[in-house]
Design an enzyme around this catalytic site. Structure first.
Site, PDB file in Angstrom:
ATOM      1  N   ASP A  84      31.533  20.763  27.272  1.00 56.45           N
ATOM      2  CA  ASP A  84      30.814  21.316  28.415  1.00 56.45           C
ATOM      3  C   ASP A  84      29.886  22.431  27.954  1.00 56.45           C
ATOM      4  O   ASP A  84      29.505  22.500  26.786  1.00 56.45           O
ATOM      5  CB  ASP A  84      31.826  21.835  29.452  1.00 56.45           C
ATOM      6  CG  ASP A  84      31.327  21.662  30.875  1.00 56.45           C
ATOM      7  OD1 ASP A  84      30.396  22.400  31.253  1.00 56.45           O
ATOM      8  OD2 ASP A  84      31.859  20.811  31.606  1.00 56.45           O
ATOM      9  N   HIS A  93      30.054  26.648  34.309  1.00 61.77           N
ATOM     10  CA  HIS A  93      30.397  25.246  34.538  1.00 61.77           C
ATOM     11  C   HIS A  93      31.642  24.837  33.757  1.00 61.77           C
ATOM     12  O   HIS A  93      32.583  24.256  34.311  1.00 61.77           O
ATOM     13  CB  HIS A  93      29.203  24.369  34.146  1.00 61.77           C
ATOM     14  CG  HIS A  93      29.288  22.954  34.594  1.00 61.77           C
ATOM     15  ND1 HIS A  93      29.912  21.974  33.846  1.00 61.77           N
ATOM     16  CD2 HIS A  93      28.817  22.332  35.708  1.00 61.77           C
ATOM     17  CE1 HIS A  93      29.809  20.807  34.479  1.00 61.77           C
ATOM     18  NE2 HIS A  93      29.160  20.998  35.615  1.00 61.77           N
ATOM     19  N   SER A  99      31.119  16.571  38.472  1.00 57.96           N
ATOM     20  CA  SER A  99      31.592  17.465  37.406  1.00 57.96           C
ATOM     21  C   SER A  99      32.966  18.023  37.712  1.00 57.96           C
ATOM     22  O   SER A  99      33.733  18.344  36.811  1.00 57.96           O
ATOM     23  CB  SER A  99      30.623  18.641  37.220  1.00 57.96           C
ATOM     24  OG  SER A  99      29.478  18.258  36.533  1.00 57.96           O
TER      25      SER A  99
END
Length: 548
Positions: free
Chosen positions: A80, A301, A471
């Site tokens: 990621d 994220h 996600s």
């Protein structure tokens, strides 16, 4: 790129900033009562029958099936943008390379990566610098071929170059459209900042306060006579999960920054940050580059995804991960703001596999993949080493059976990748909005759906936030896979995929087709026809392992 979250607001000019979906409250609903606010924050763990929420029945699984069993640790790699290694909810579950001595600048375990104590970054340089923003793949393709093909027709190009010309034309069209769309989005965001600042200021003056919090605005909206603008402002704040006007403007300024970065860098064919890394981009077999900084410039994220998998359960902090402390999280950084490079993705998968990962969570994707072959090879390598790959389907509202996004479920030879599990996003309402409006789907190439709307999880600096996207759905499934592997360590990657697919709860709710306006049966959107269910998966794993 890390798949962006999608949003929808009713007025107040905040366009597409936070992760929200407008729900249709008039469609079919689940039979149980509306969940409490506390339940909503962890809705993905709930059960349809017990709680009225189409979650994954994790609480039920722990309560009824797993309480007396002893798990074995499972290593999950999160490929990621980066992970905040100091986060209080994640620090206890982070992987530590047992053969590496921290901070001595040496490659103690001789794996080619010095000081890789928690994982590795393929976006960093030996001097400690890191790539924050990259170009998009269509921008790179356009930049690569524009001098060769600009102004030419297909007929004028030699036959040997026509495949490249076709790729260039597709990438150019995507680049030009994307750049114009982003420029318009930036203009809207900038206008929204002005409009919303003025709205908030008028309301603060009317109320005689210096700060608007949701409780105050609610009181002003409901008393008689109601204060003008308080009603719409409260409706917006409640729907967006915002505590104050400060939060709203902070989110808007952050969106402006992201949009400006995309205009000035991601859609800029002359921008190339790769010199920071110092590798040879043409050498797809090169693997020993990067640095040990798995956090990077913006770990929001990746930290959120890691928390969905392994955030400590039951500690009273933030949010519970699906697997909690039965996992160890390895951070592998290959995904900047912008598009990841195929070379980095392939190396990230191989690094994770070589260093013991049993499950790999991958919440990223893009429109073009010029070096897909090296990613396919890395996935095949993971299959040979019995590693399950869990990948987000993407947020474009597309049927990826027809219009694939990458990494795709099929290899270049057209065959489905056996150890790759592709995940769409569902919401907490069993209504026409059960399928997230942004989610990609596909009866052949999306395996399951999982909770991916308003998922509350860890964010950097010991904070928490609700985000939406496939996600978020992918790490939910990676967490389920980790739980299964922890309690049933004999299961292979292919068996894990099979169990997760076959135990998914089928839904035949009529839903809005993502990215469209027609109604379809939710079951038609994925191979499994349903939403992943940990409770049923544990029962099926029990049966499968007992037979053997």
């Amino acid at each position: 790129m890390s798949f962006p979250t999608r949003s929808s607001f009713s007025h107040l000019a905040l366009l597409g900033l936070l992760s929200l979906v407008t729900f249709n409250s008039h469609a079919q609903t689940a039979p149980a009562a509306e969940p409490t606010p506390a339940q909503i924050r962890r809705w993905q763990h709930l059960d349809l029958q017990a709680d009225g929420v189409p979650g994954i029945s994790a609480d039920k699984a722990y309560r009824e099936l797993l309480g007396s069993r002893v798990p074995t640790p499972v290593l999950v790699a999160v490929i990621d943008s980066g992970i905040d290694t100091a986060h209080v909810d994640l620090k206890p579950v982070l992987w530590r390379n047992p053969k590496e001595v921290a901070g001595n600048g040496l490659d103690d375990d001789q794996n080619g990566y010095a000081d890789d104590l928690r994982g590795w970054s393929f976006l960093g340089g030996p001097d400690g610098r890191n790539i924050a923003v990259e170009t998009l793949e269509q921008t790179r393709i356009y930049a690569q071929y524009r001098s060769q093909f600009e102004g030419k027709t297909r007929q004028a190009v030699p036959k040997a170059d026509r495949a490249k010309f076709d790729l260039y034309e597709q990438a150019k069209a995507s680049y030009e459209k994307g750049k114009k769309d982003e420029e318009r989005r930036l203009a809207r965001y900038t206008e929204a900042l002005t409009d919303n600042t003025a709205t908030f200021e008028r309301l603060k003056q009317a109320l005689g306060v210096s700060r608007l919090d949701s409780a105050l605005v609610h009181e002003a909206a409901t008393r008689q006579p109601a204060v003008p603008e308080a009603g719409p402002v409260y409706a917006f704040m409640r729907r967006a999960g915002l505590a104050s006007d400060e939060d709203a403007l902070k989110a808007l300024n952050a969106a402006i920054k992201r949009s400006r970065n995309r205009v000035e860098m991601s859609f800029n064919p002359d921008y190339n940050p790769r010199a920071i890394v110092g590798d040879n981009l043409q050498d797809l077999r090169q693997s020993h580059y990067g640095n040990a900084d798995i956090q990077g410039p913006d770990a929001t994220h990746g930290t959120h995804c890691a928390g969905i998998i392994g955030g400590l359960r039951g500690n009273g902090l933030g949010a519970d991960g699906v697997a909690g402390d039965m996992v160890r999280i390895m951070g592998v950084r290959s995904t900047p703001s912008g598009d990841e490079r195929d070379k980095d993705v392939a190396n990230a998968i191989r690094y994770a596999v070589d260093n013991g990962a049993q499950v790999i969570s991958m919440s990223f994707g893009k429109e073009f993949s010029p070096d897909k072959a090296v990613v396919d090879e890395a996935m095949k390598y993971a299959a040979q080493k019995n590693v399950l790959l869990v990948h987000a389907a993407g947020n474009s509202g597309l049927d990826v059976d027809k219009t694939p996004e990458y990494p795709s479920a099929r290899s270049l030879n057209g065959k489905l990748i056996p150890n790759l599990l592709t995940v769409g996003a569902s919401s907490r309402l069993n209504t026409s909005a059960l399928a997230a409006s942004f989610s990609n789907y596909g009866k052949q190439t999306v395996d399951v759906f999982a909770p991916g709307v308003d998922i509350y999880s860890s964010t950097p600096a010991n904070t928490y936030a609700s985000l939406s996207g496939t996600s978020m759905a992918a790490p939910v499934v990676a967490g389920v896979a980790a739980v299964l592997k922890s309690y049933f360590p004999q299961l292979t990657a292919v068996q894990l995929k099979q169990i997760i697919e076959q135990s998914a709860t089928p839904y035949h709710t009529q839903v809005l087709r993502p990215g469209a306006k027609d109604m379809v049966d939710f079951a038609t959107l994925s191979k499994s026809s349903g939403i992943v269910n940990l409770y049923e998966a544990v029962k099926l794993a029990d049966k499968m392992t007992m037979v053997k």
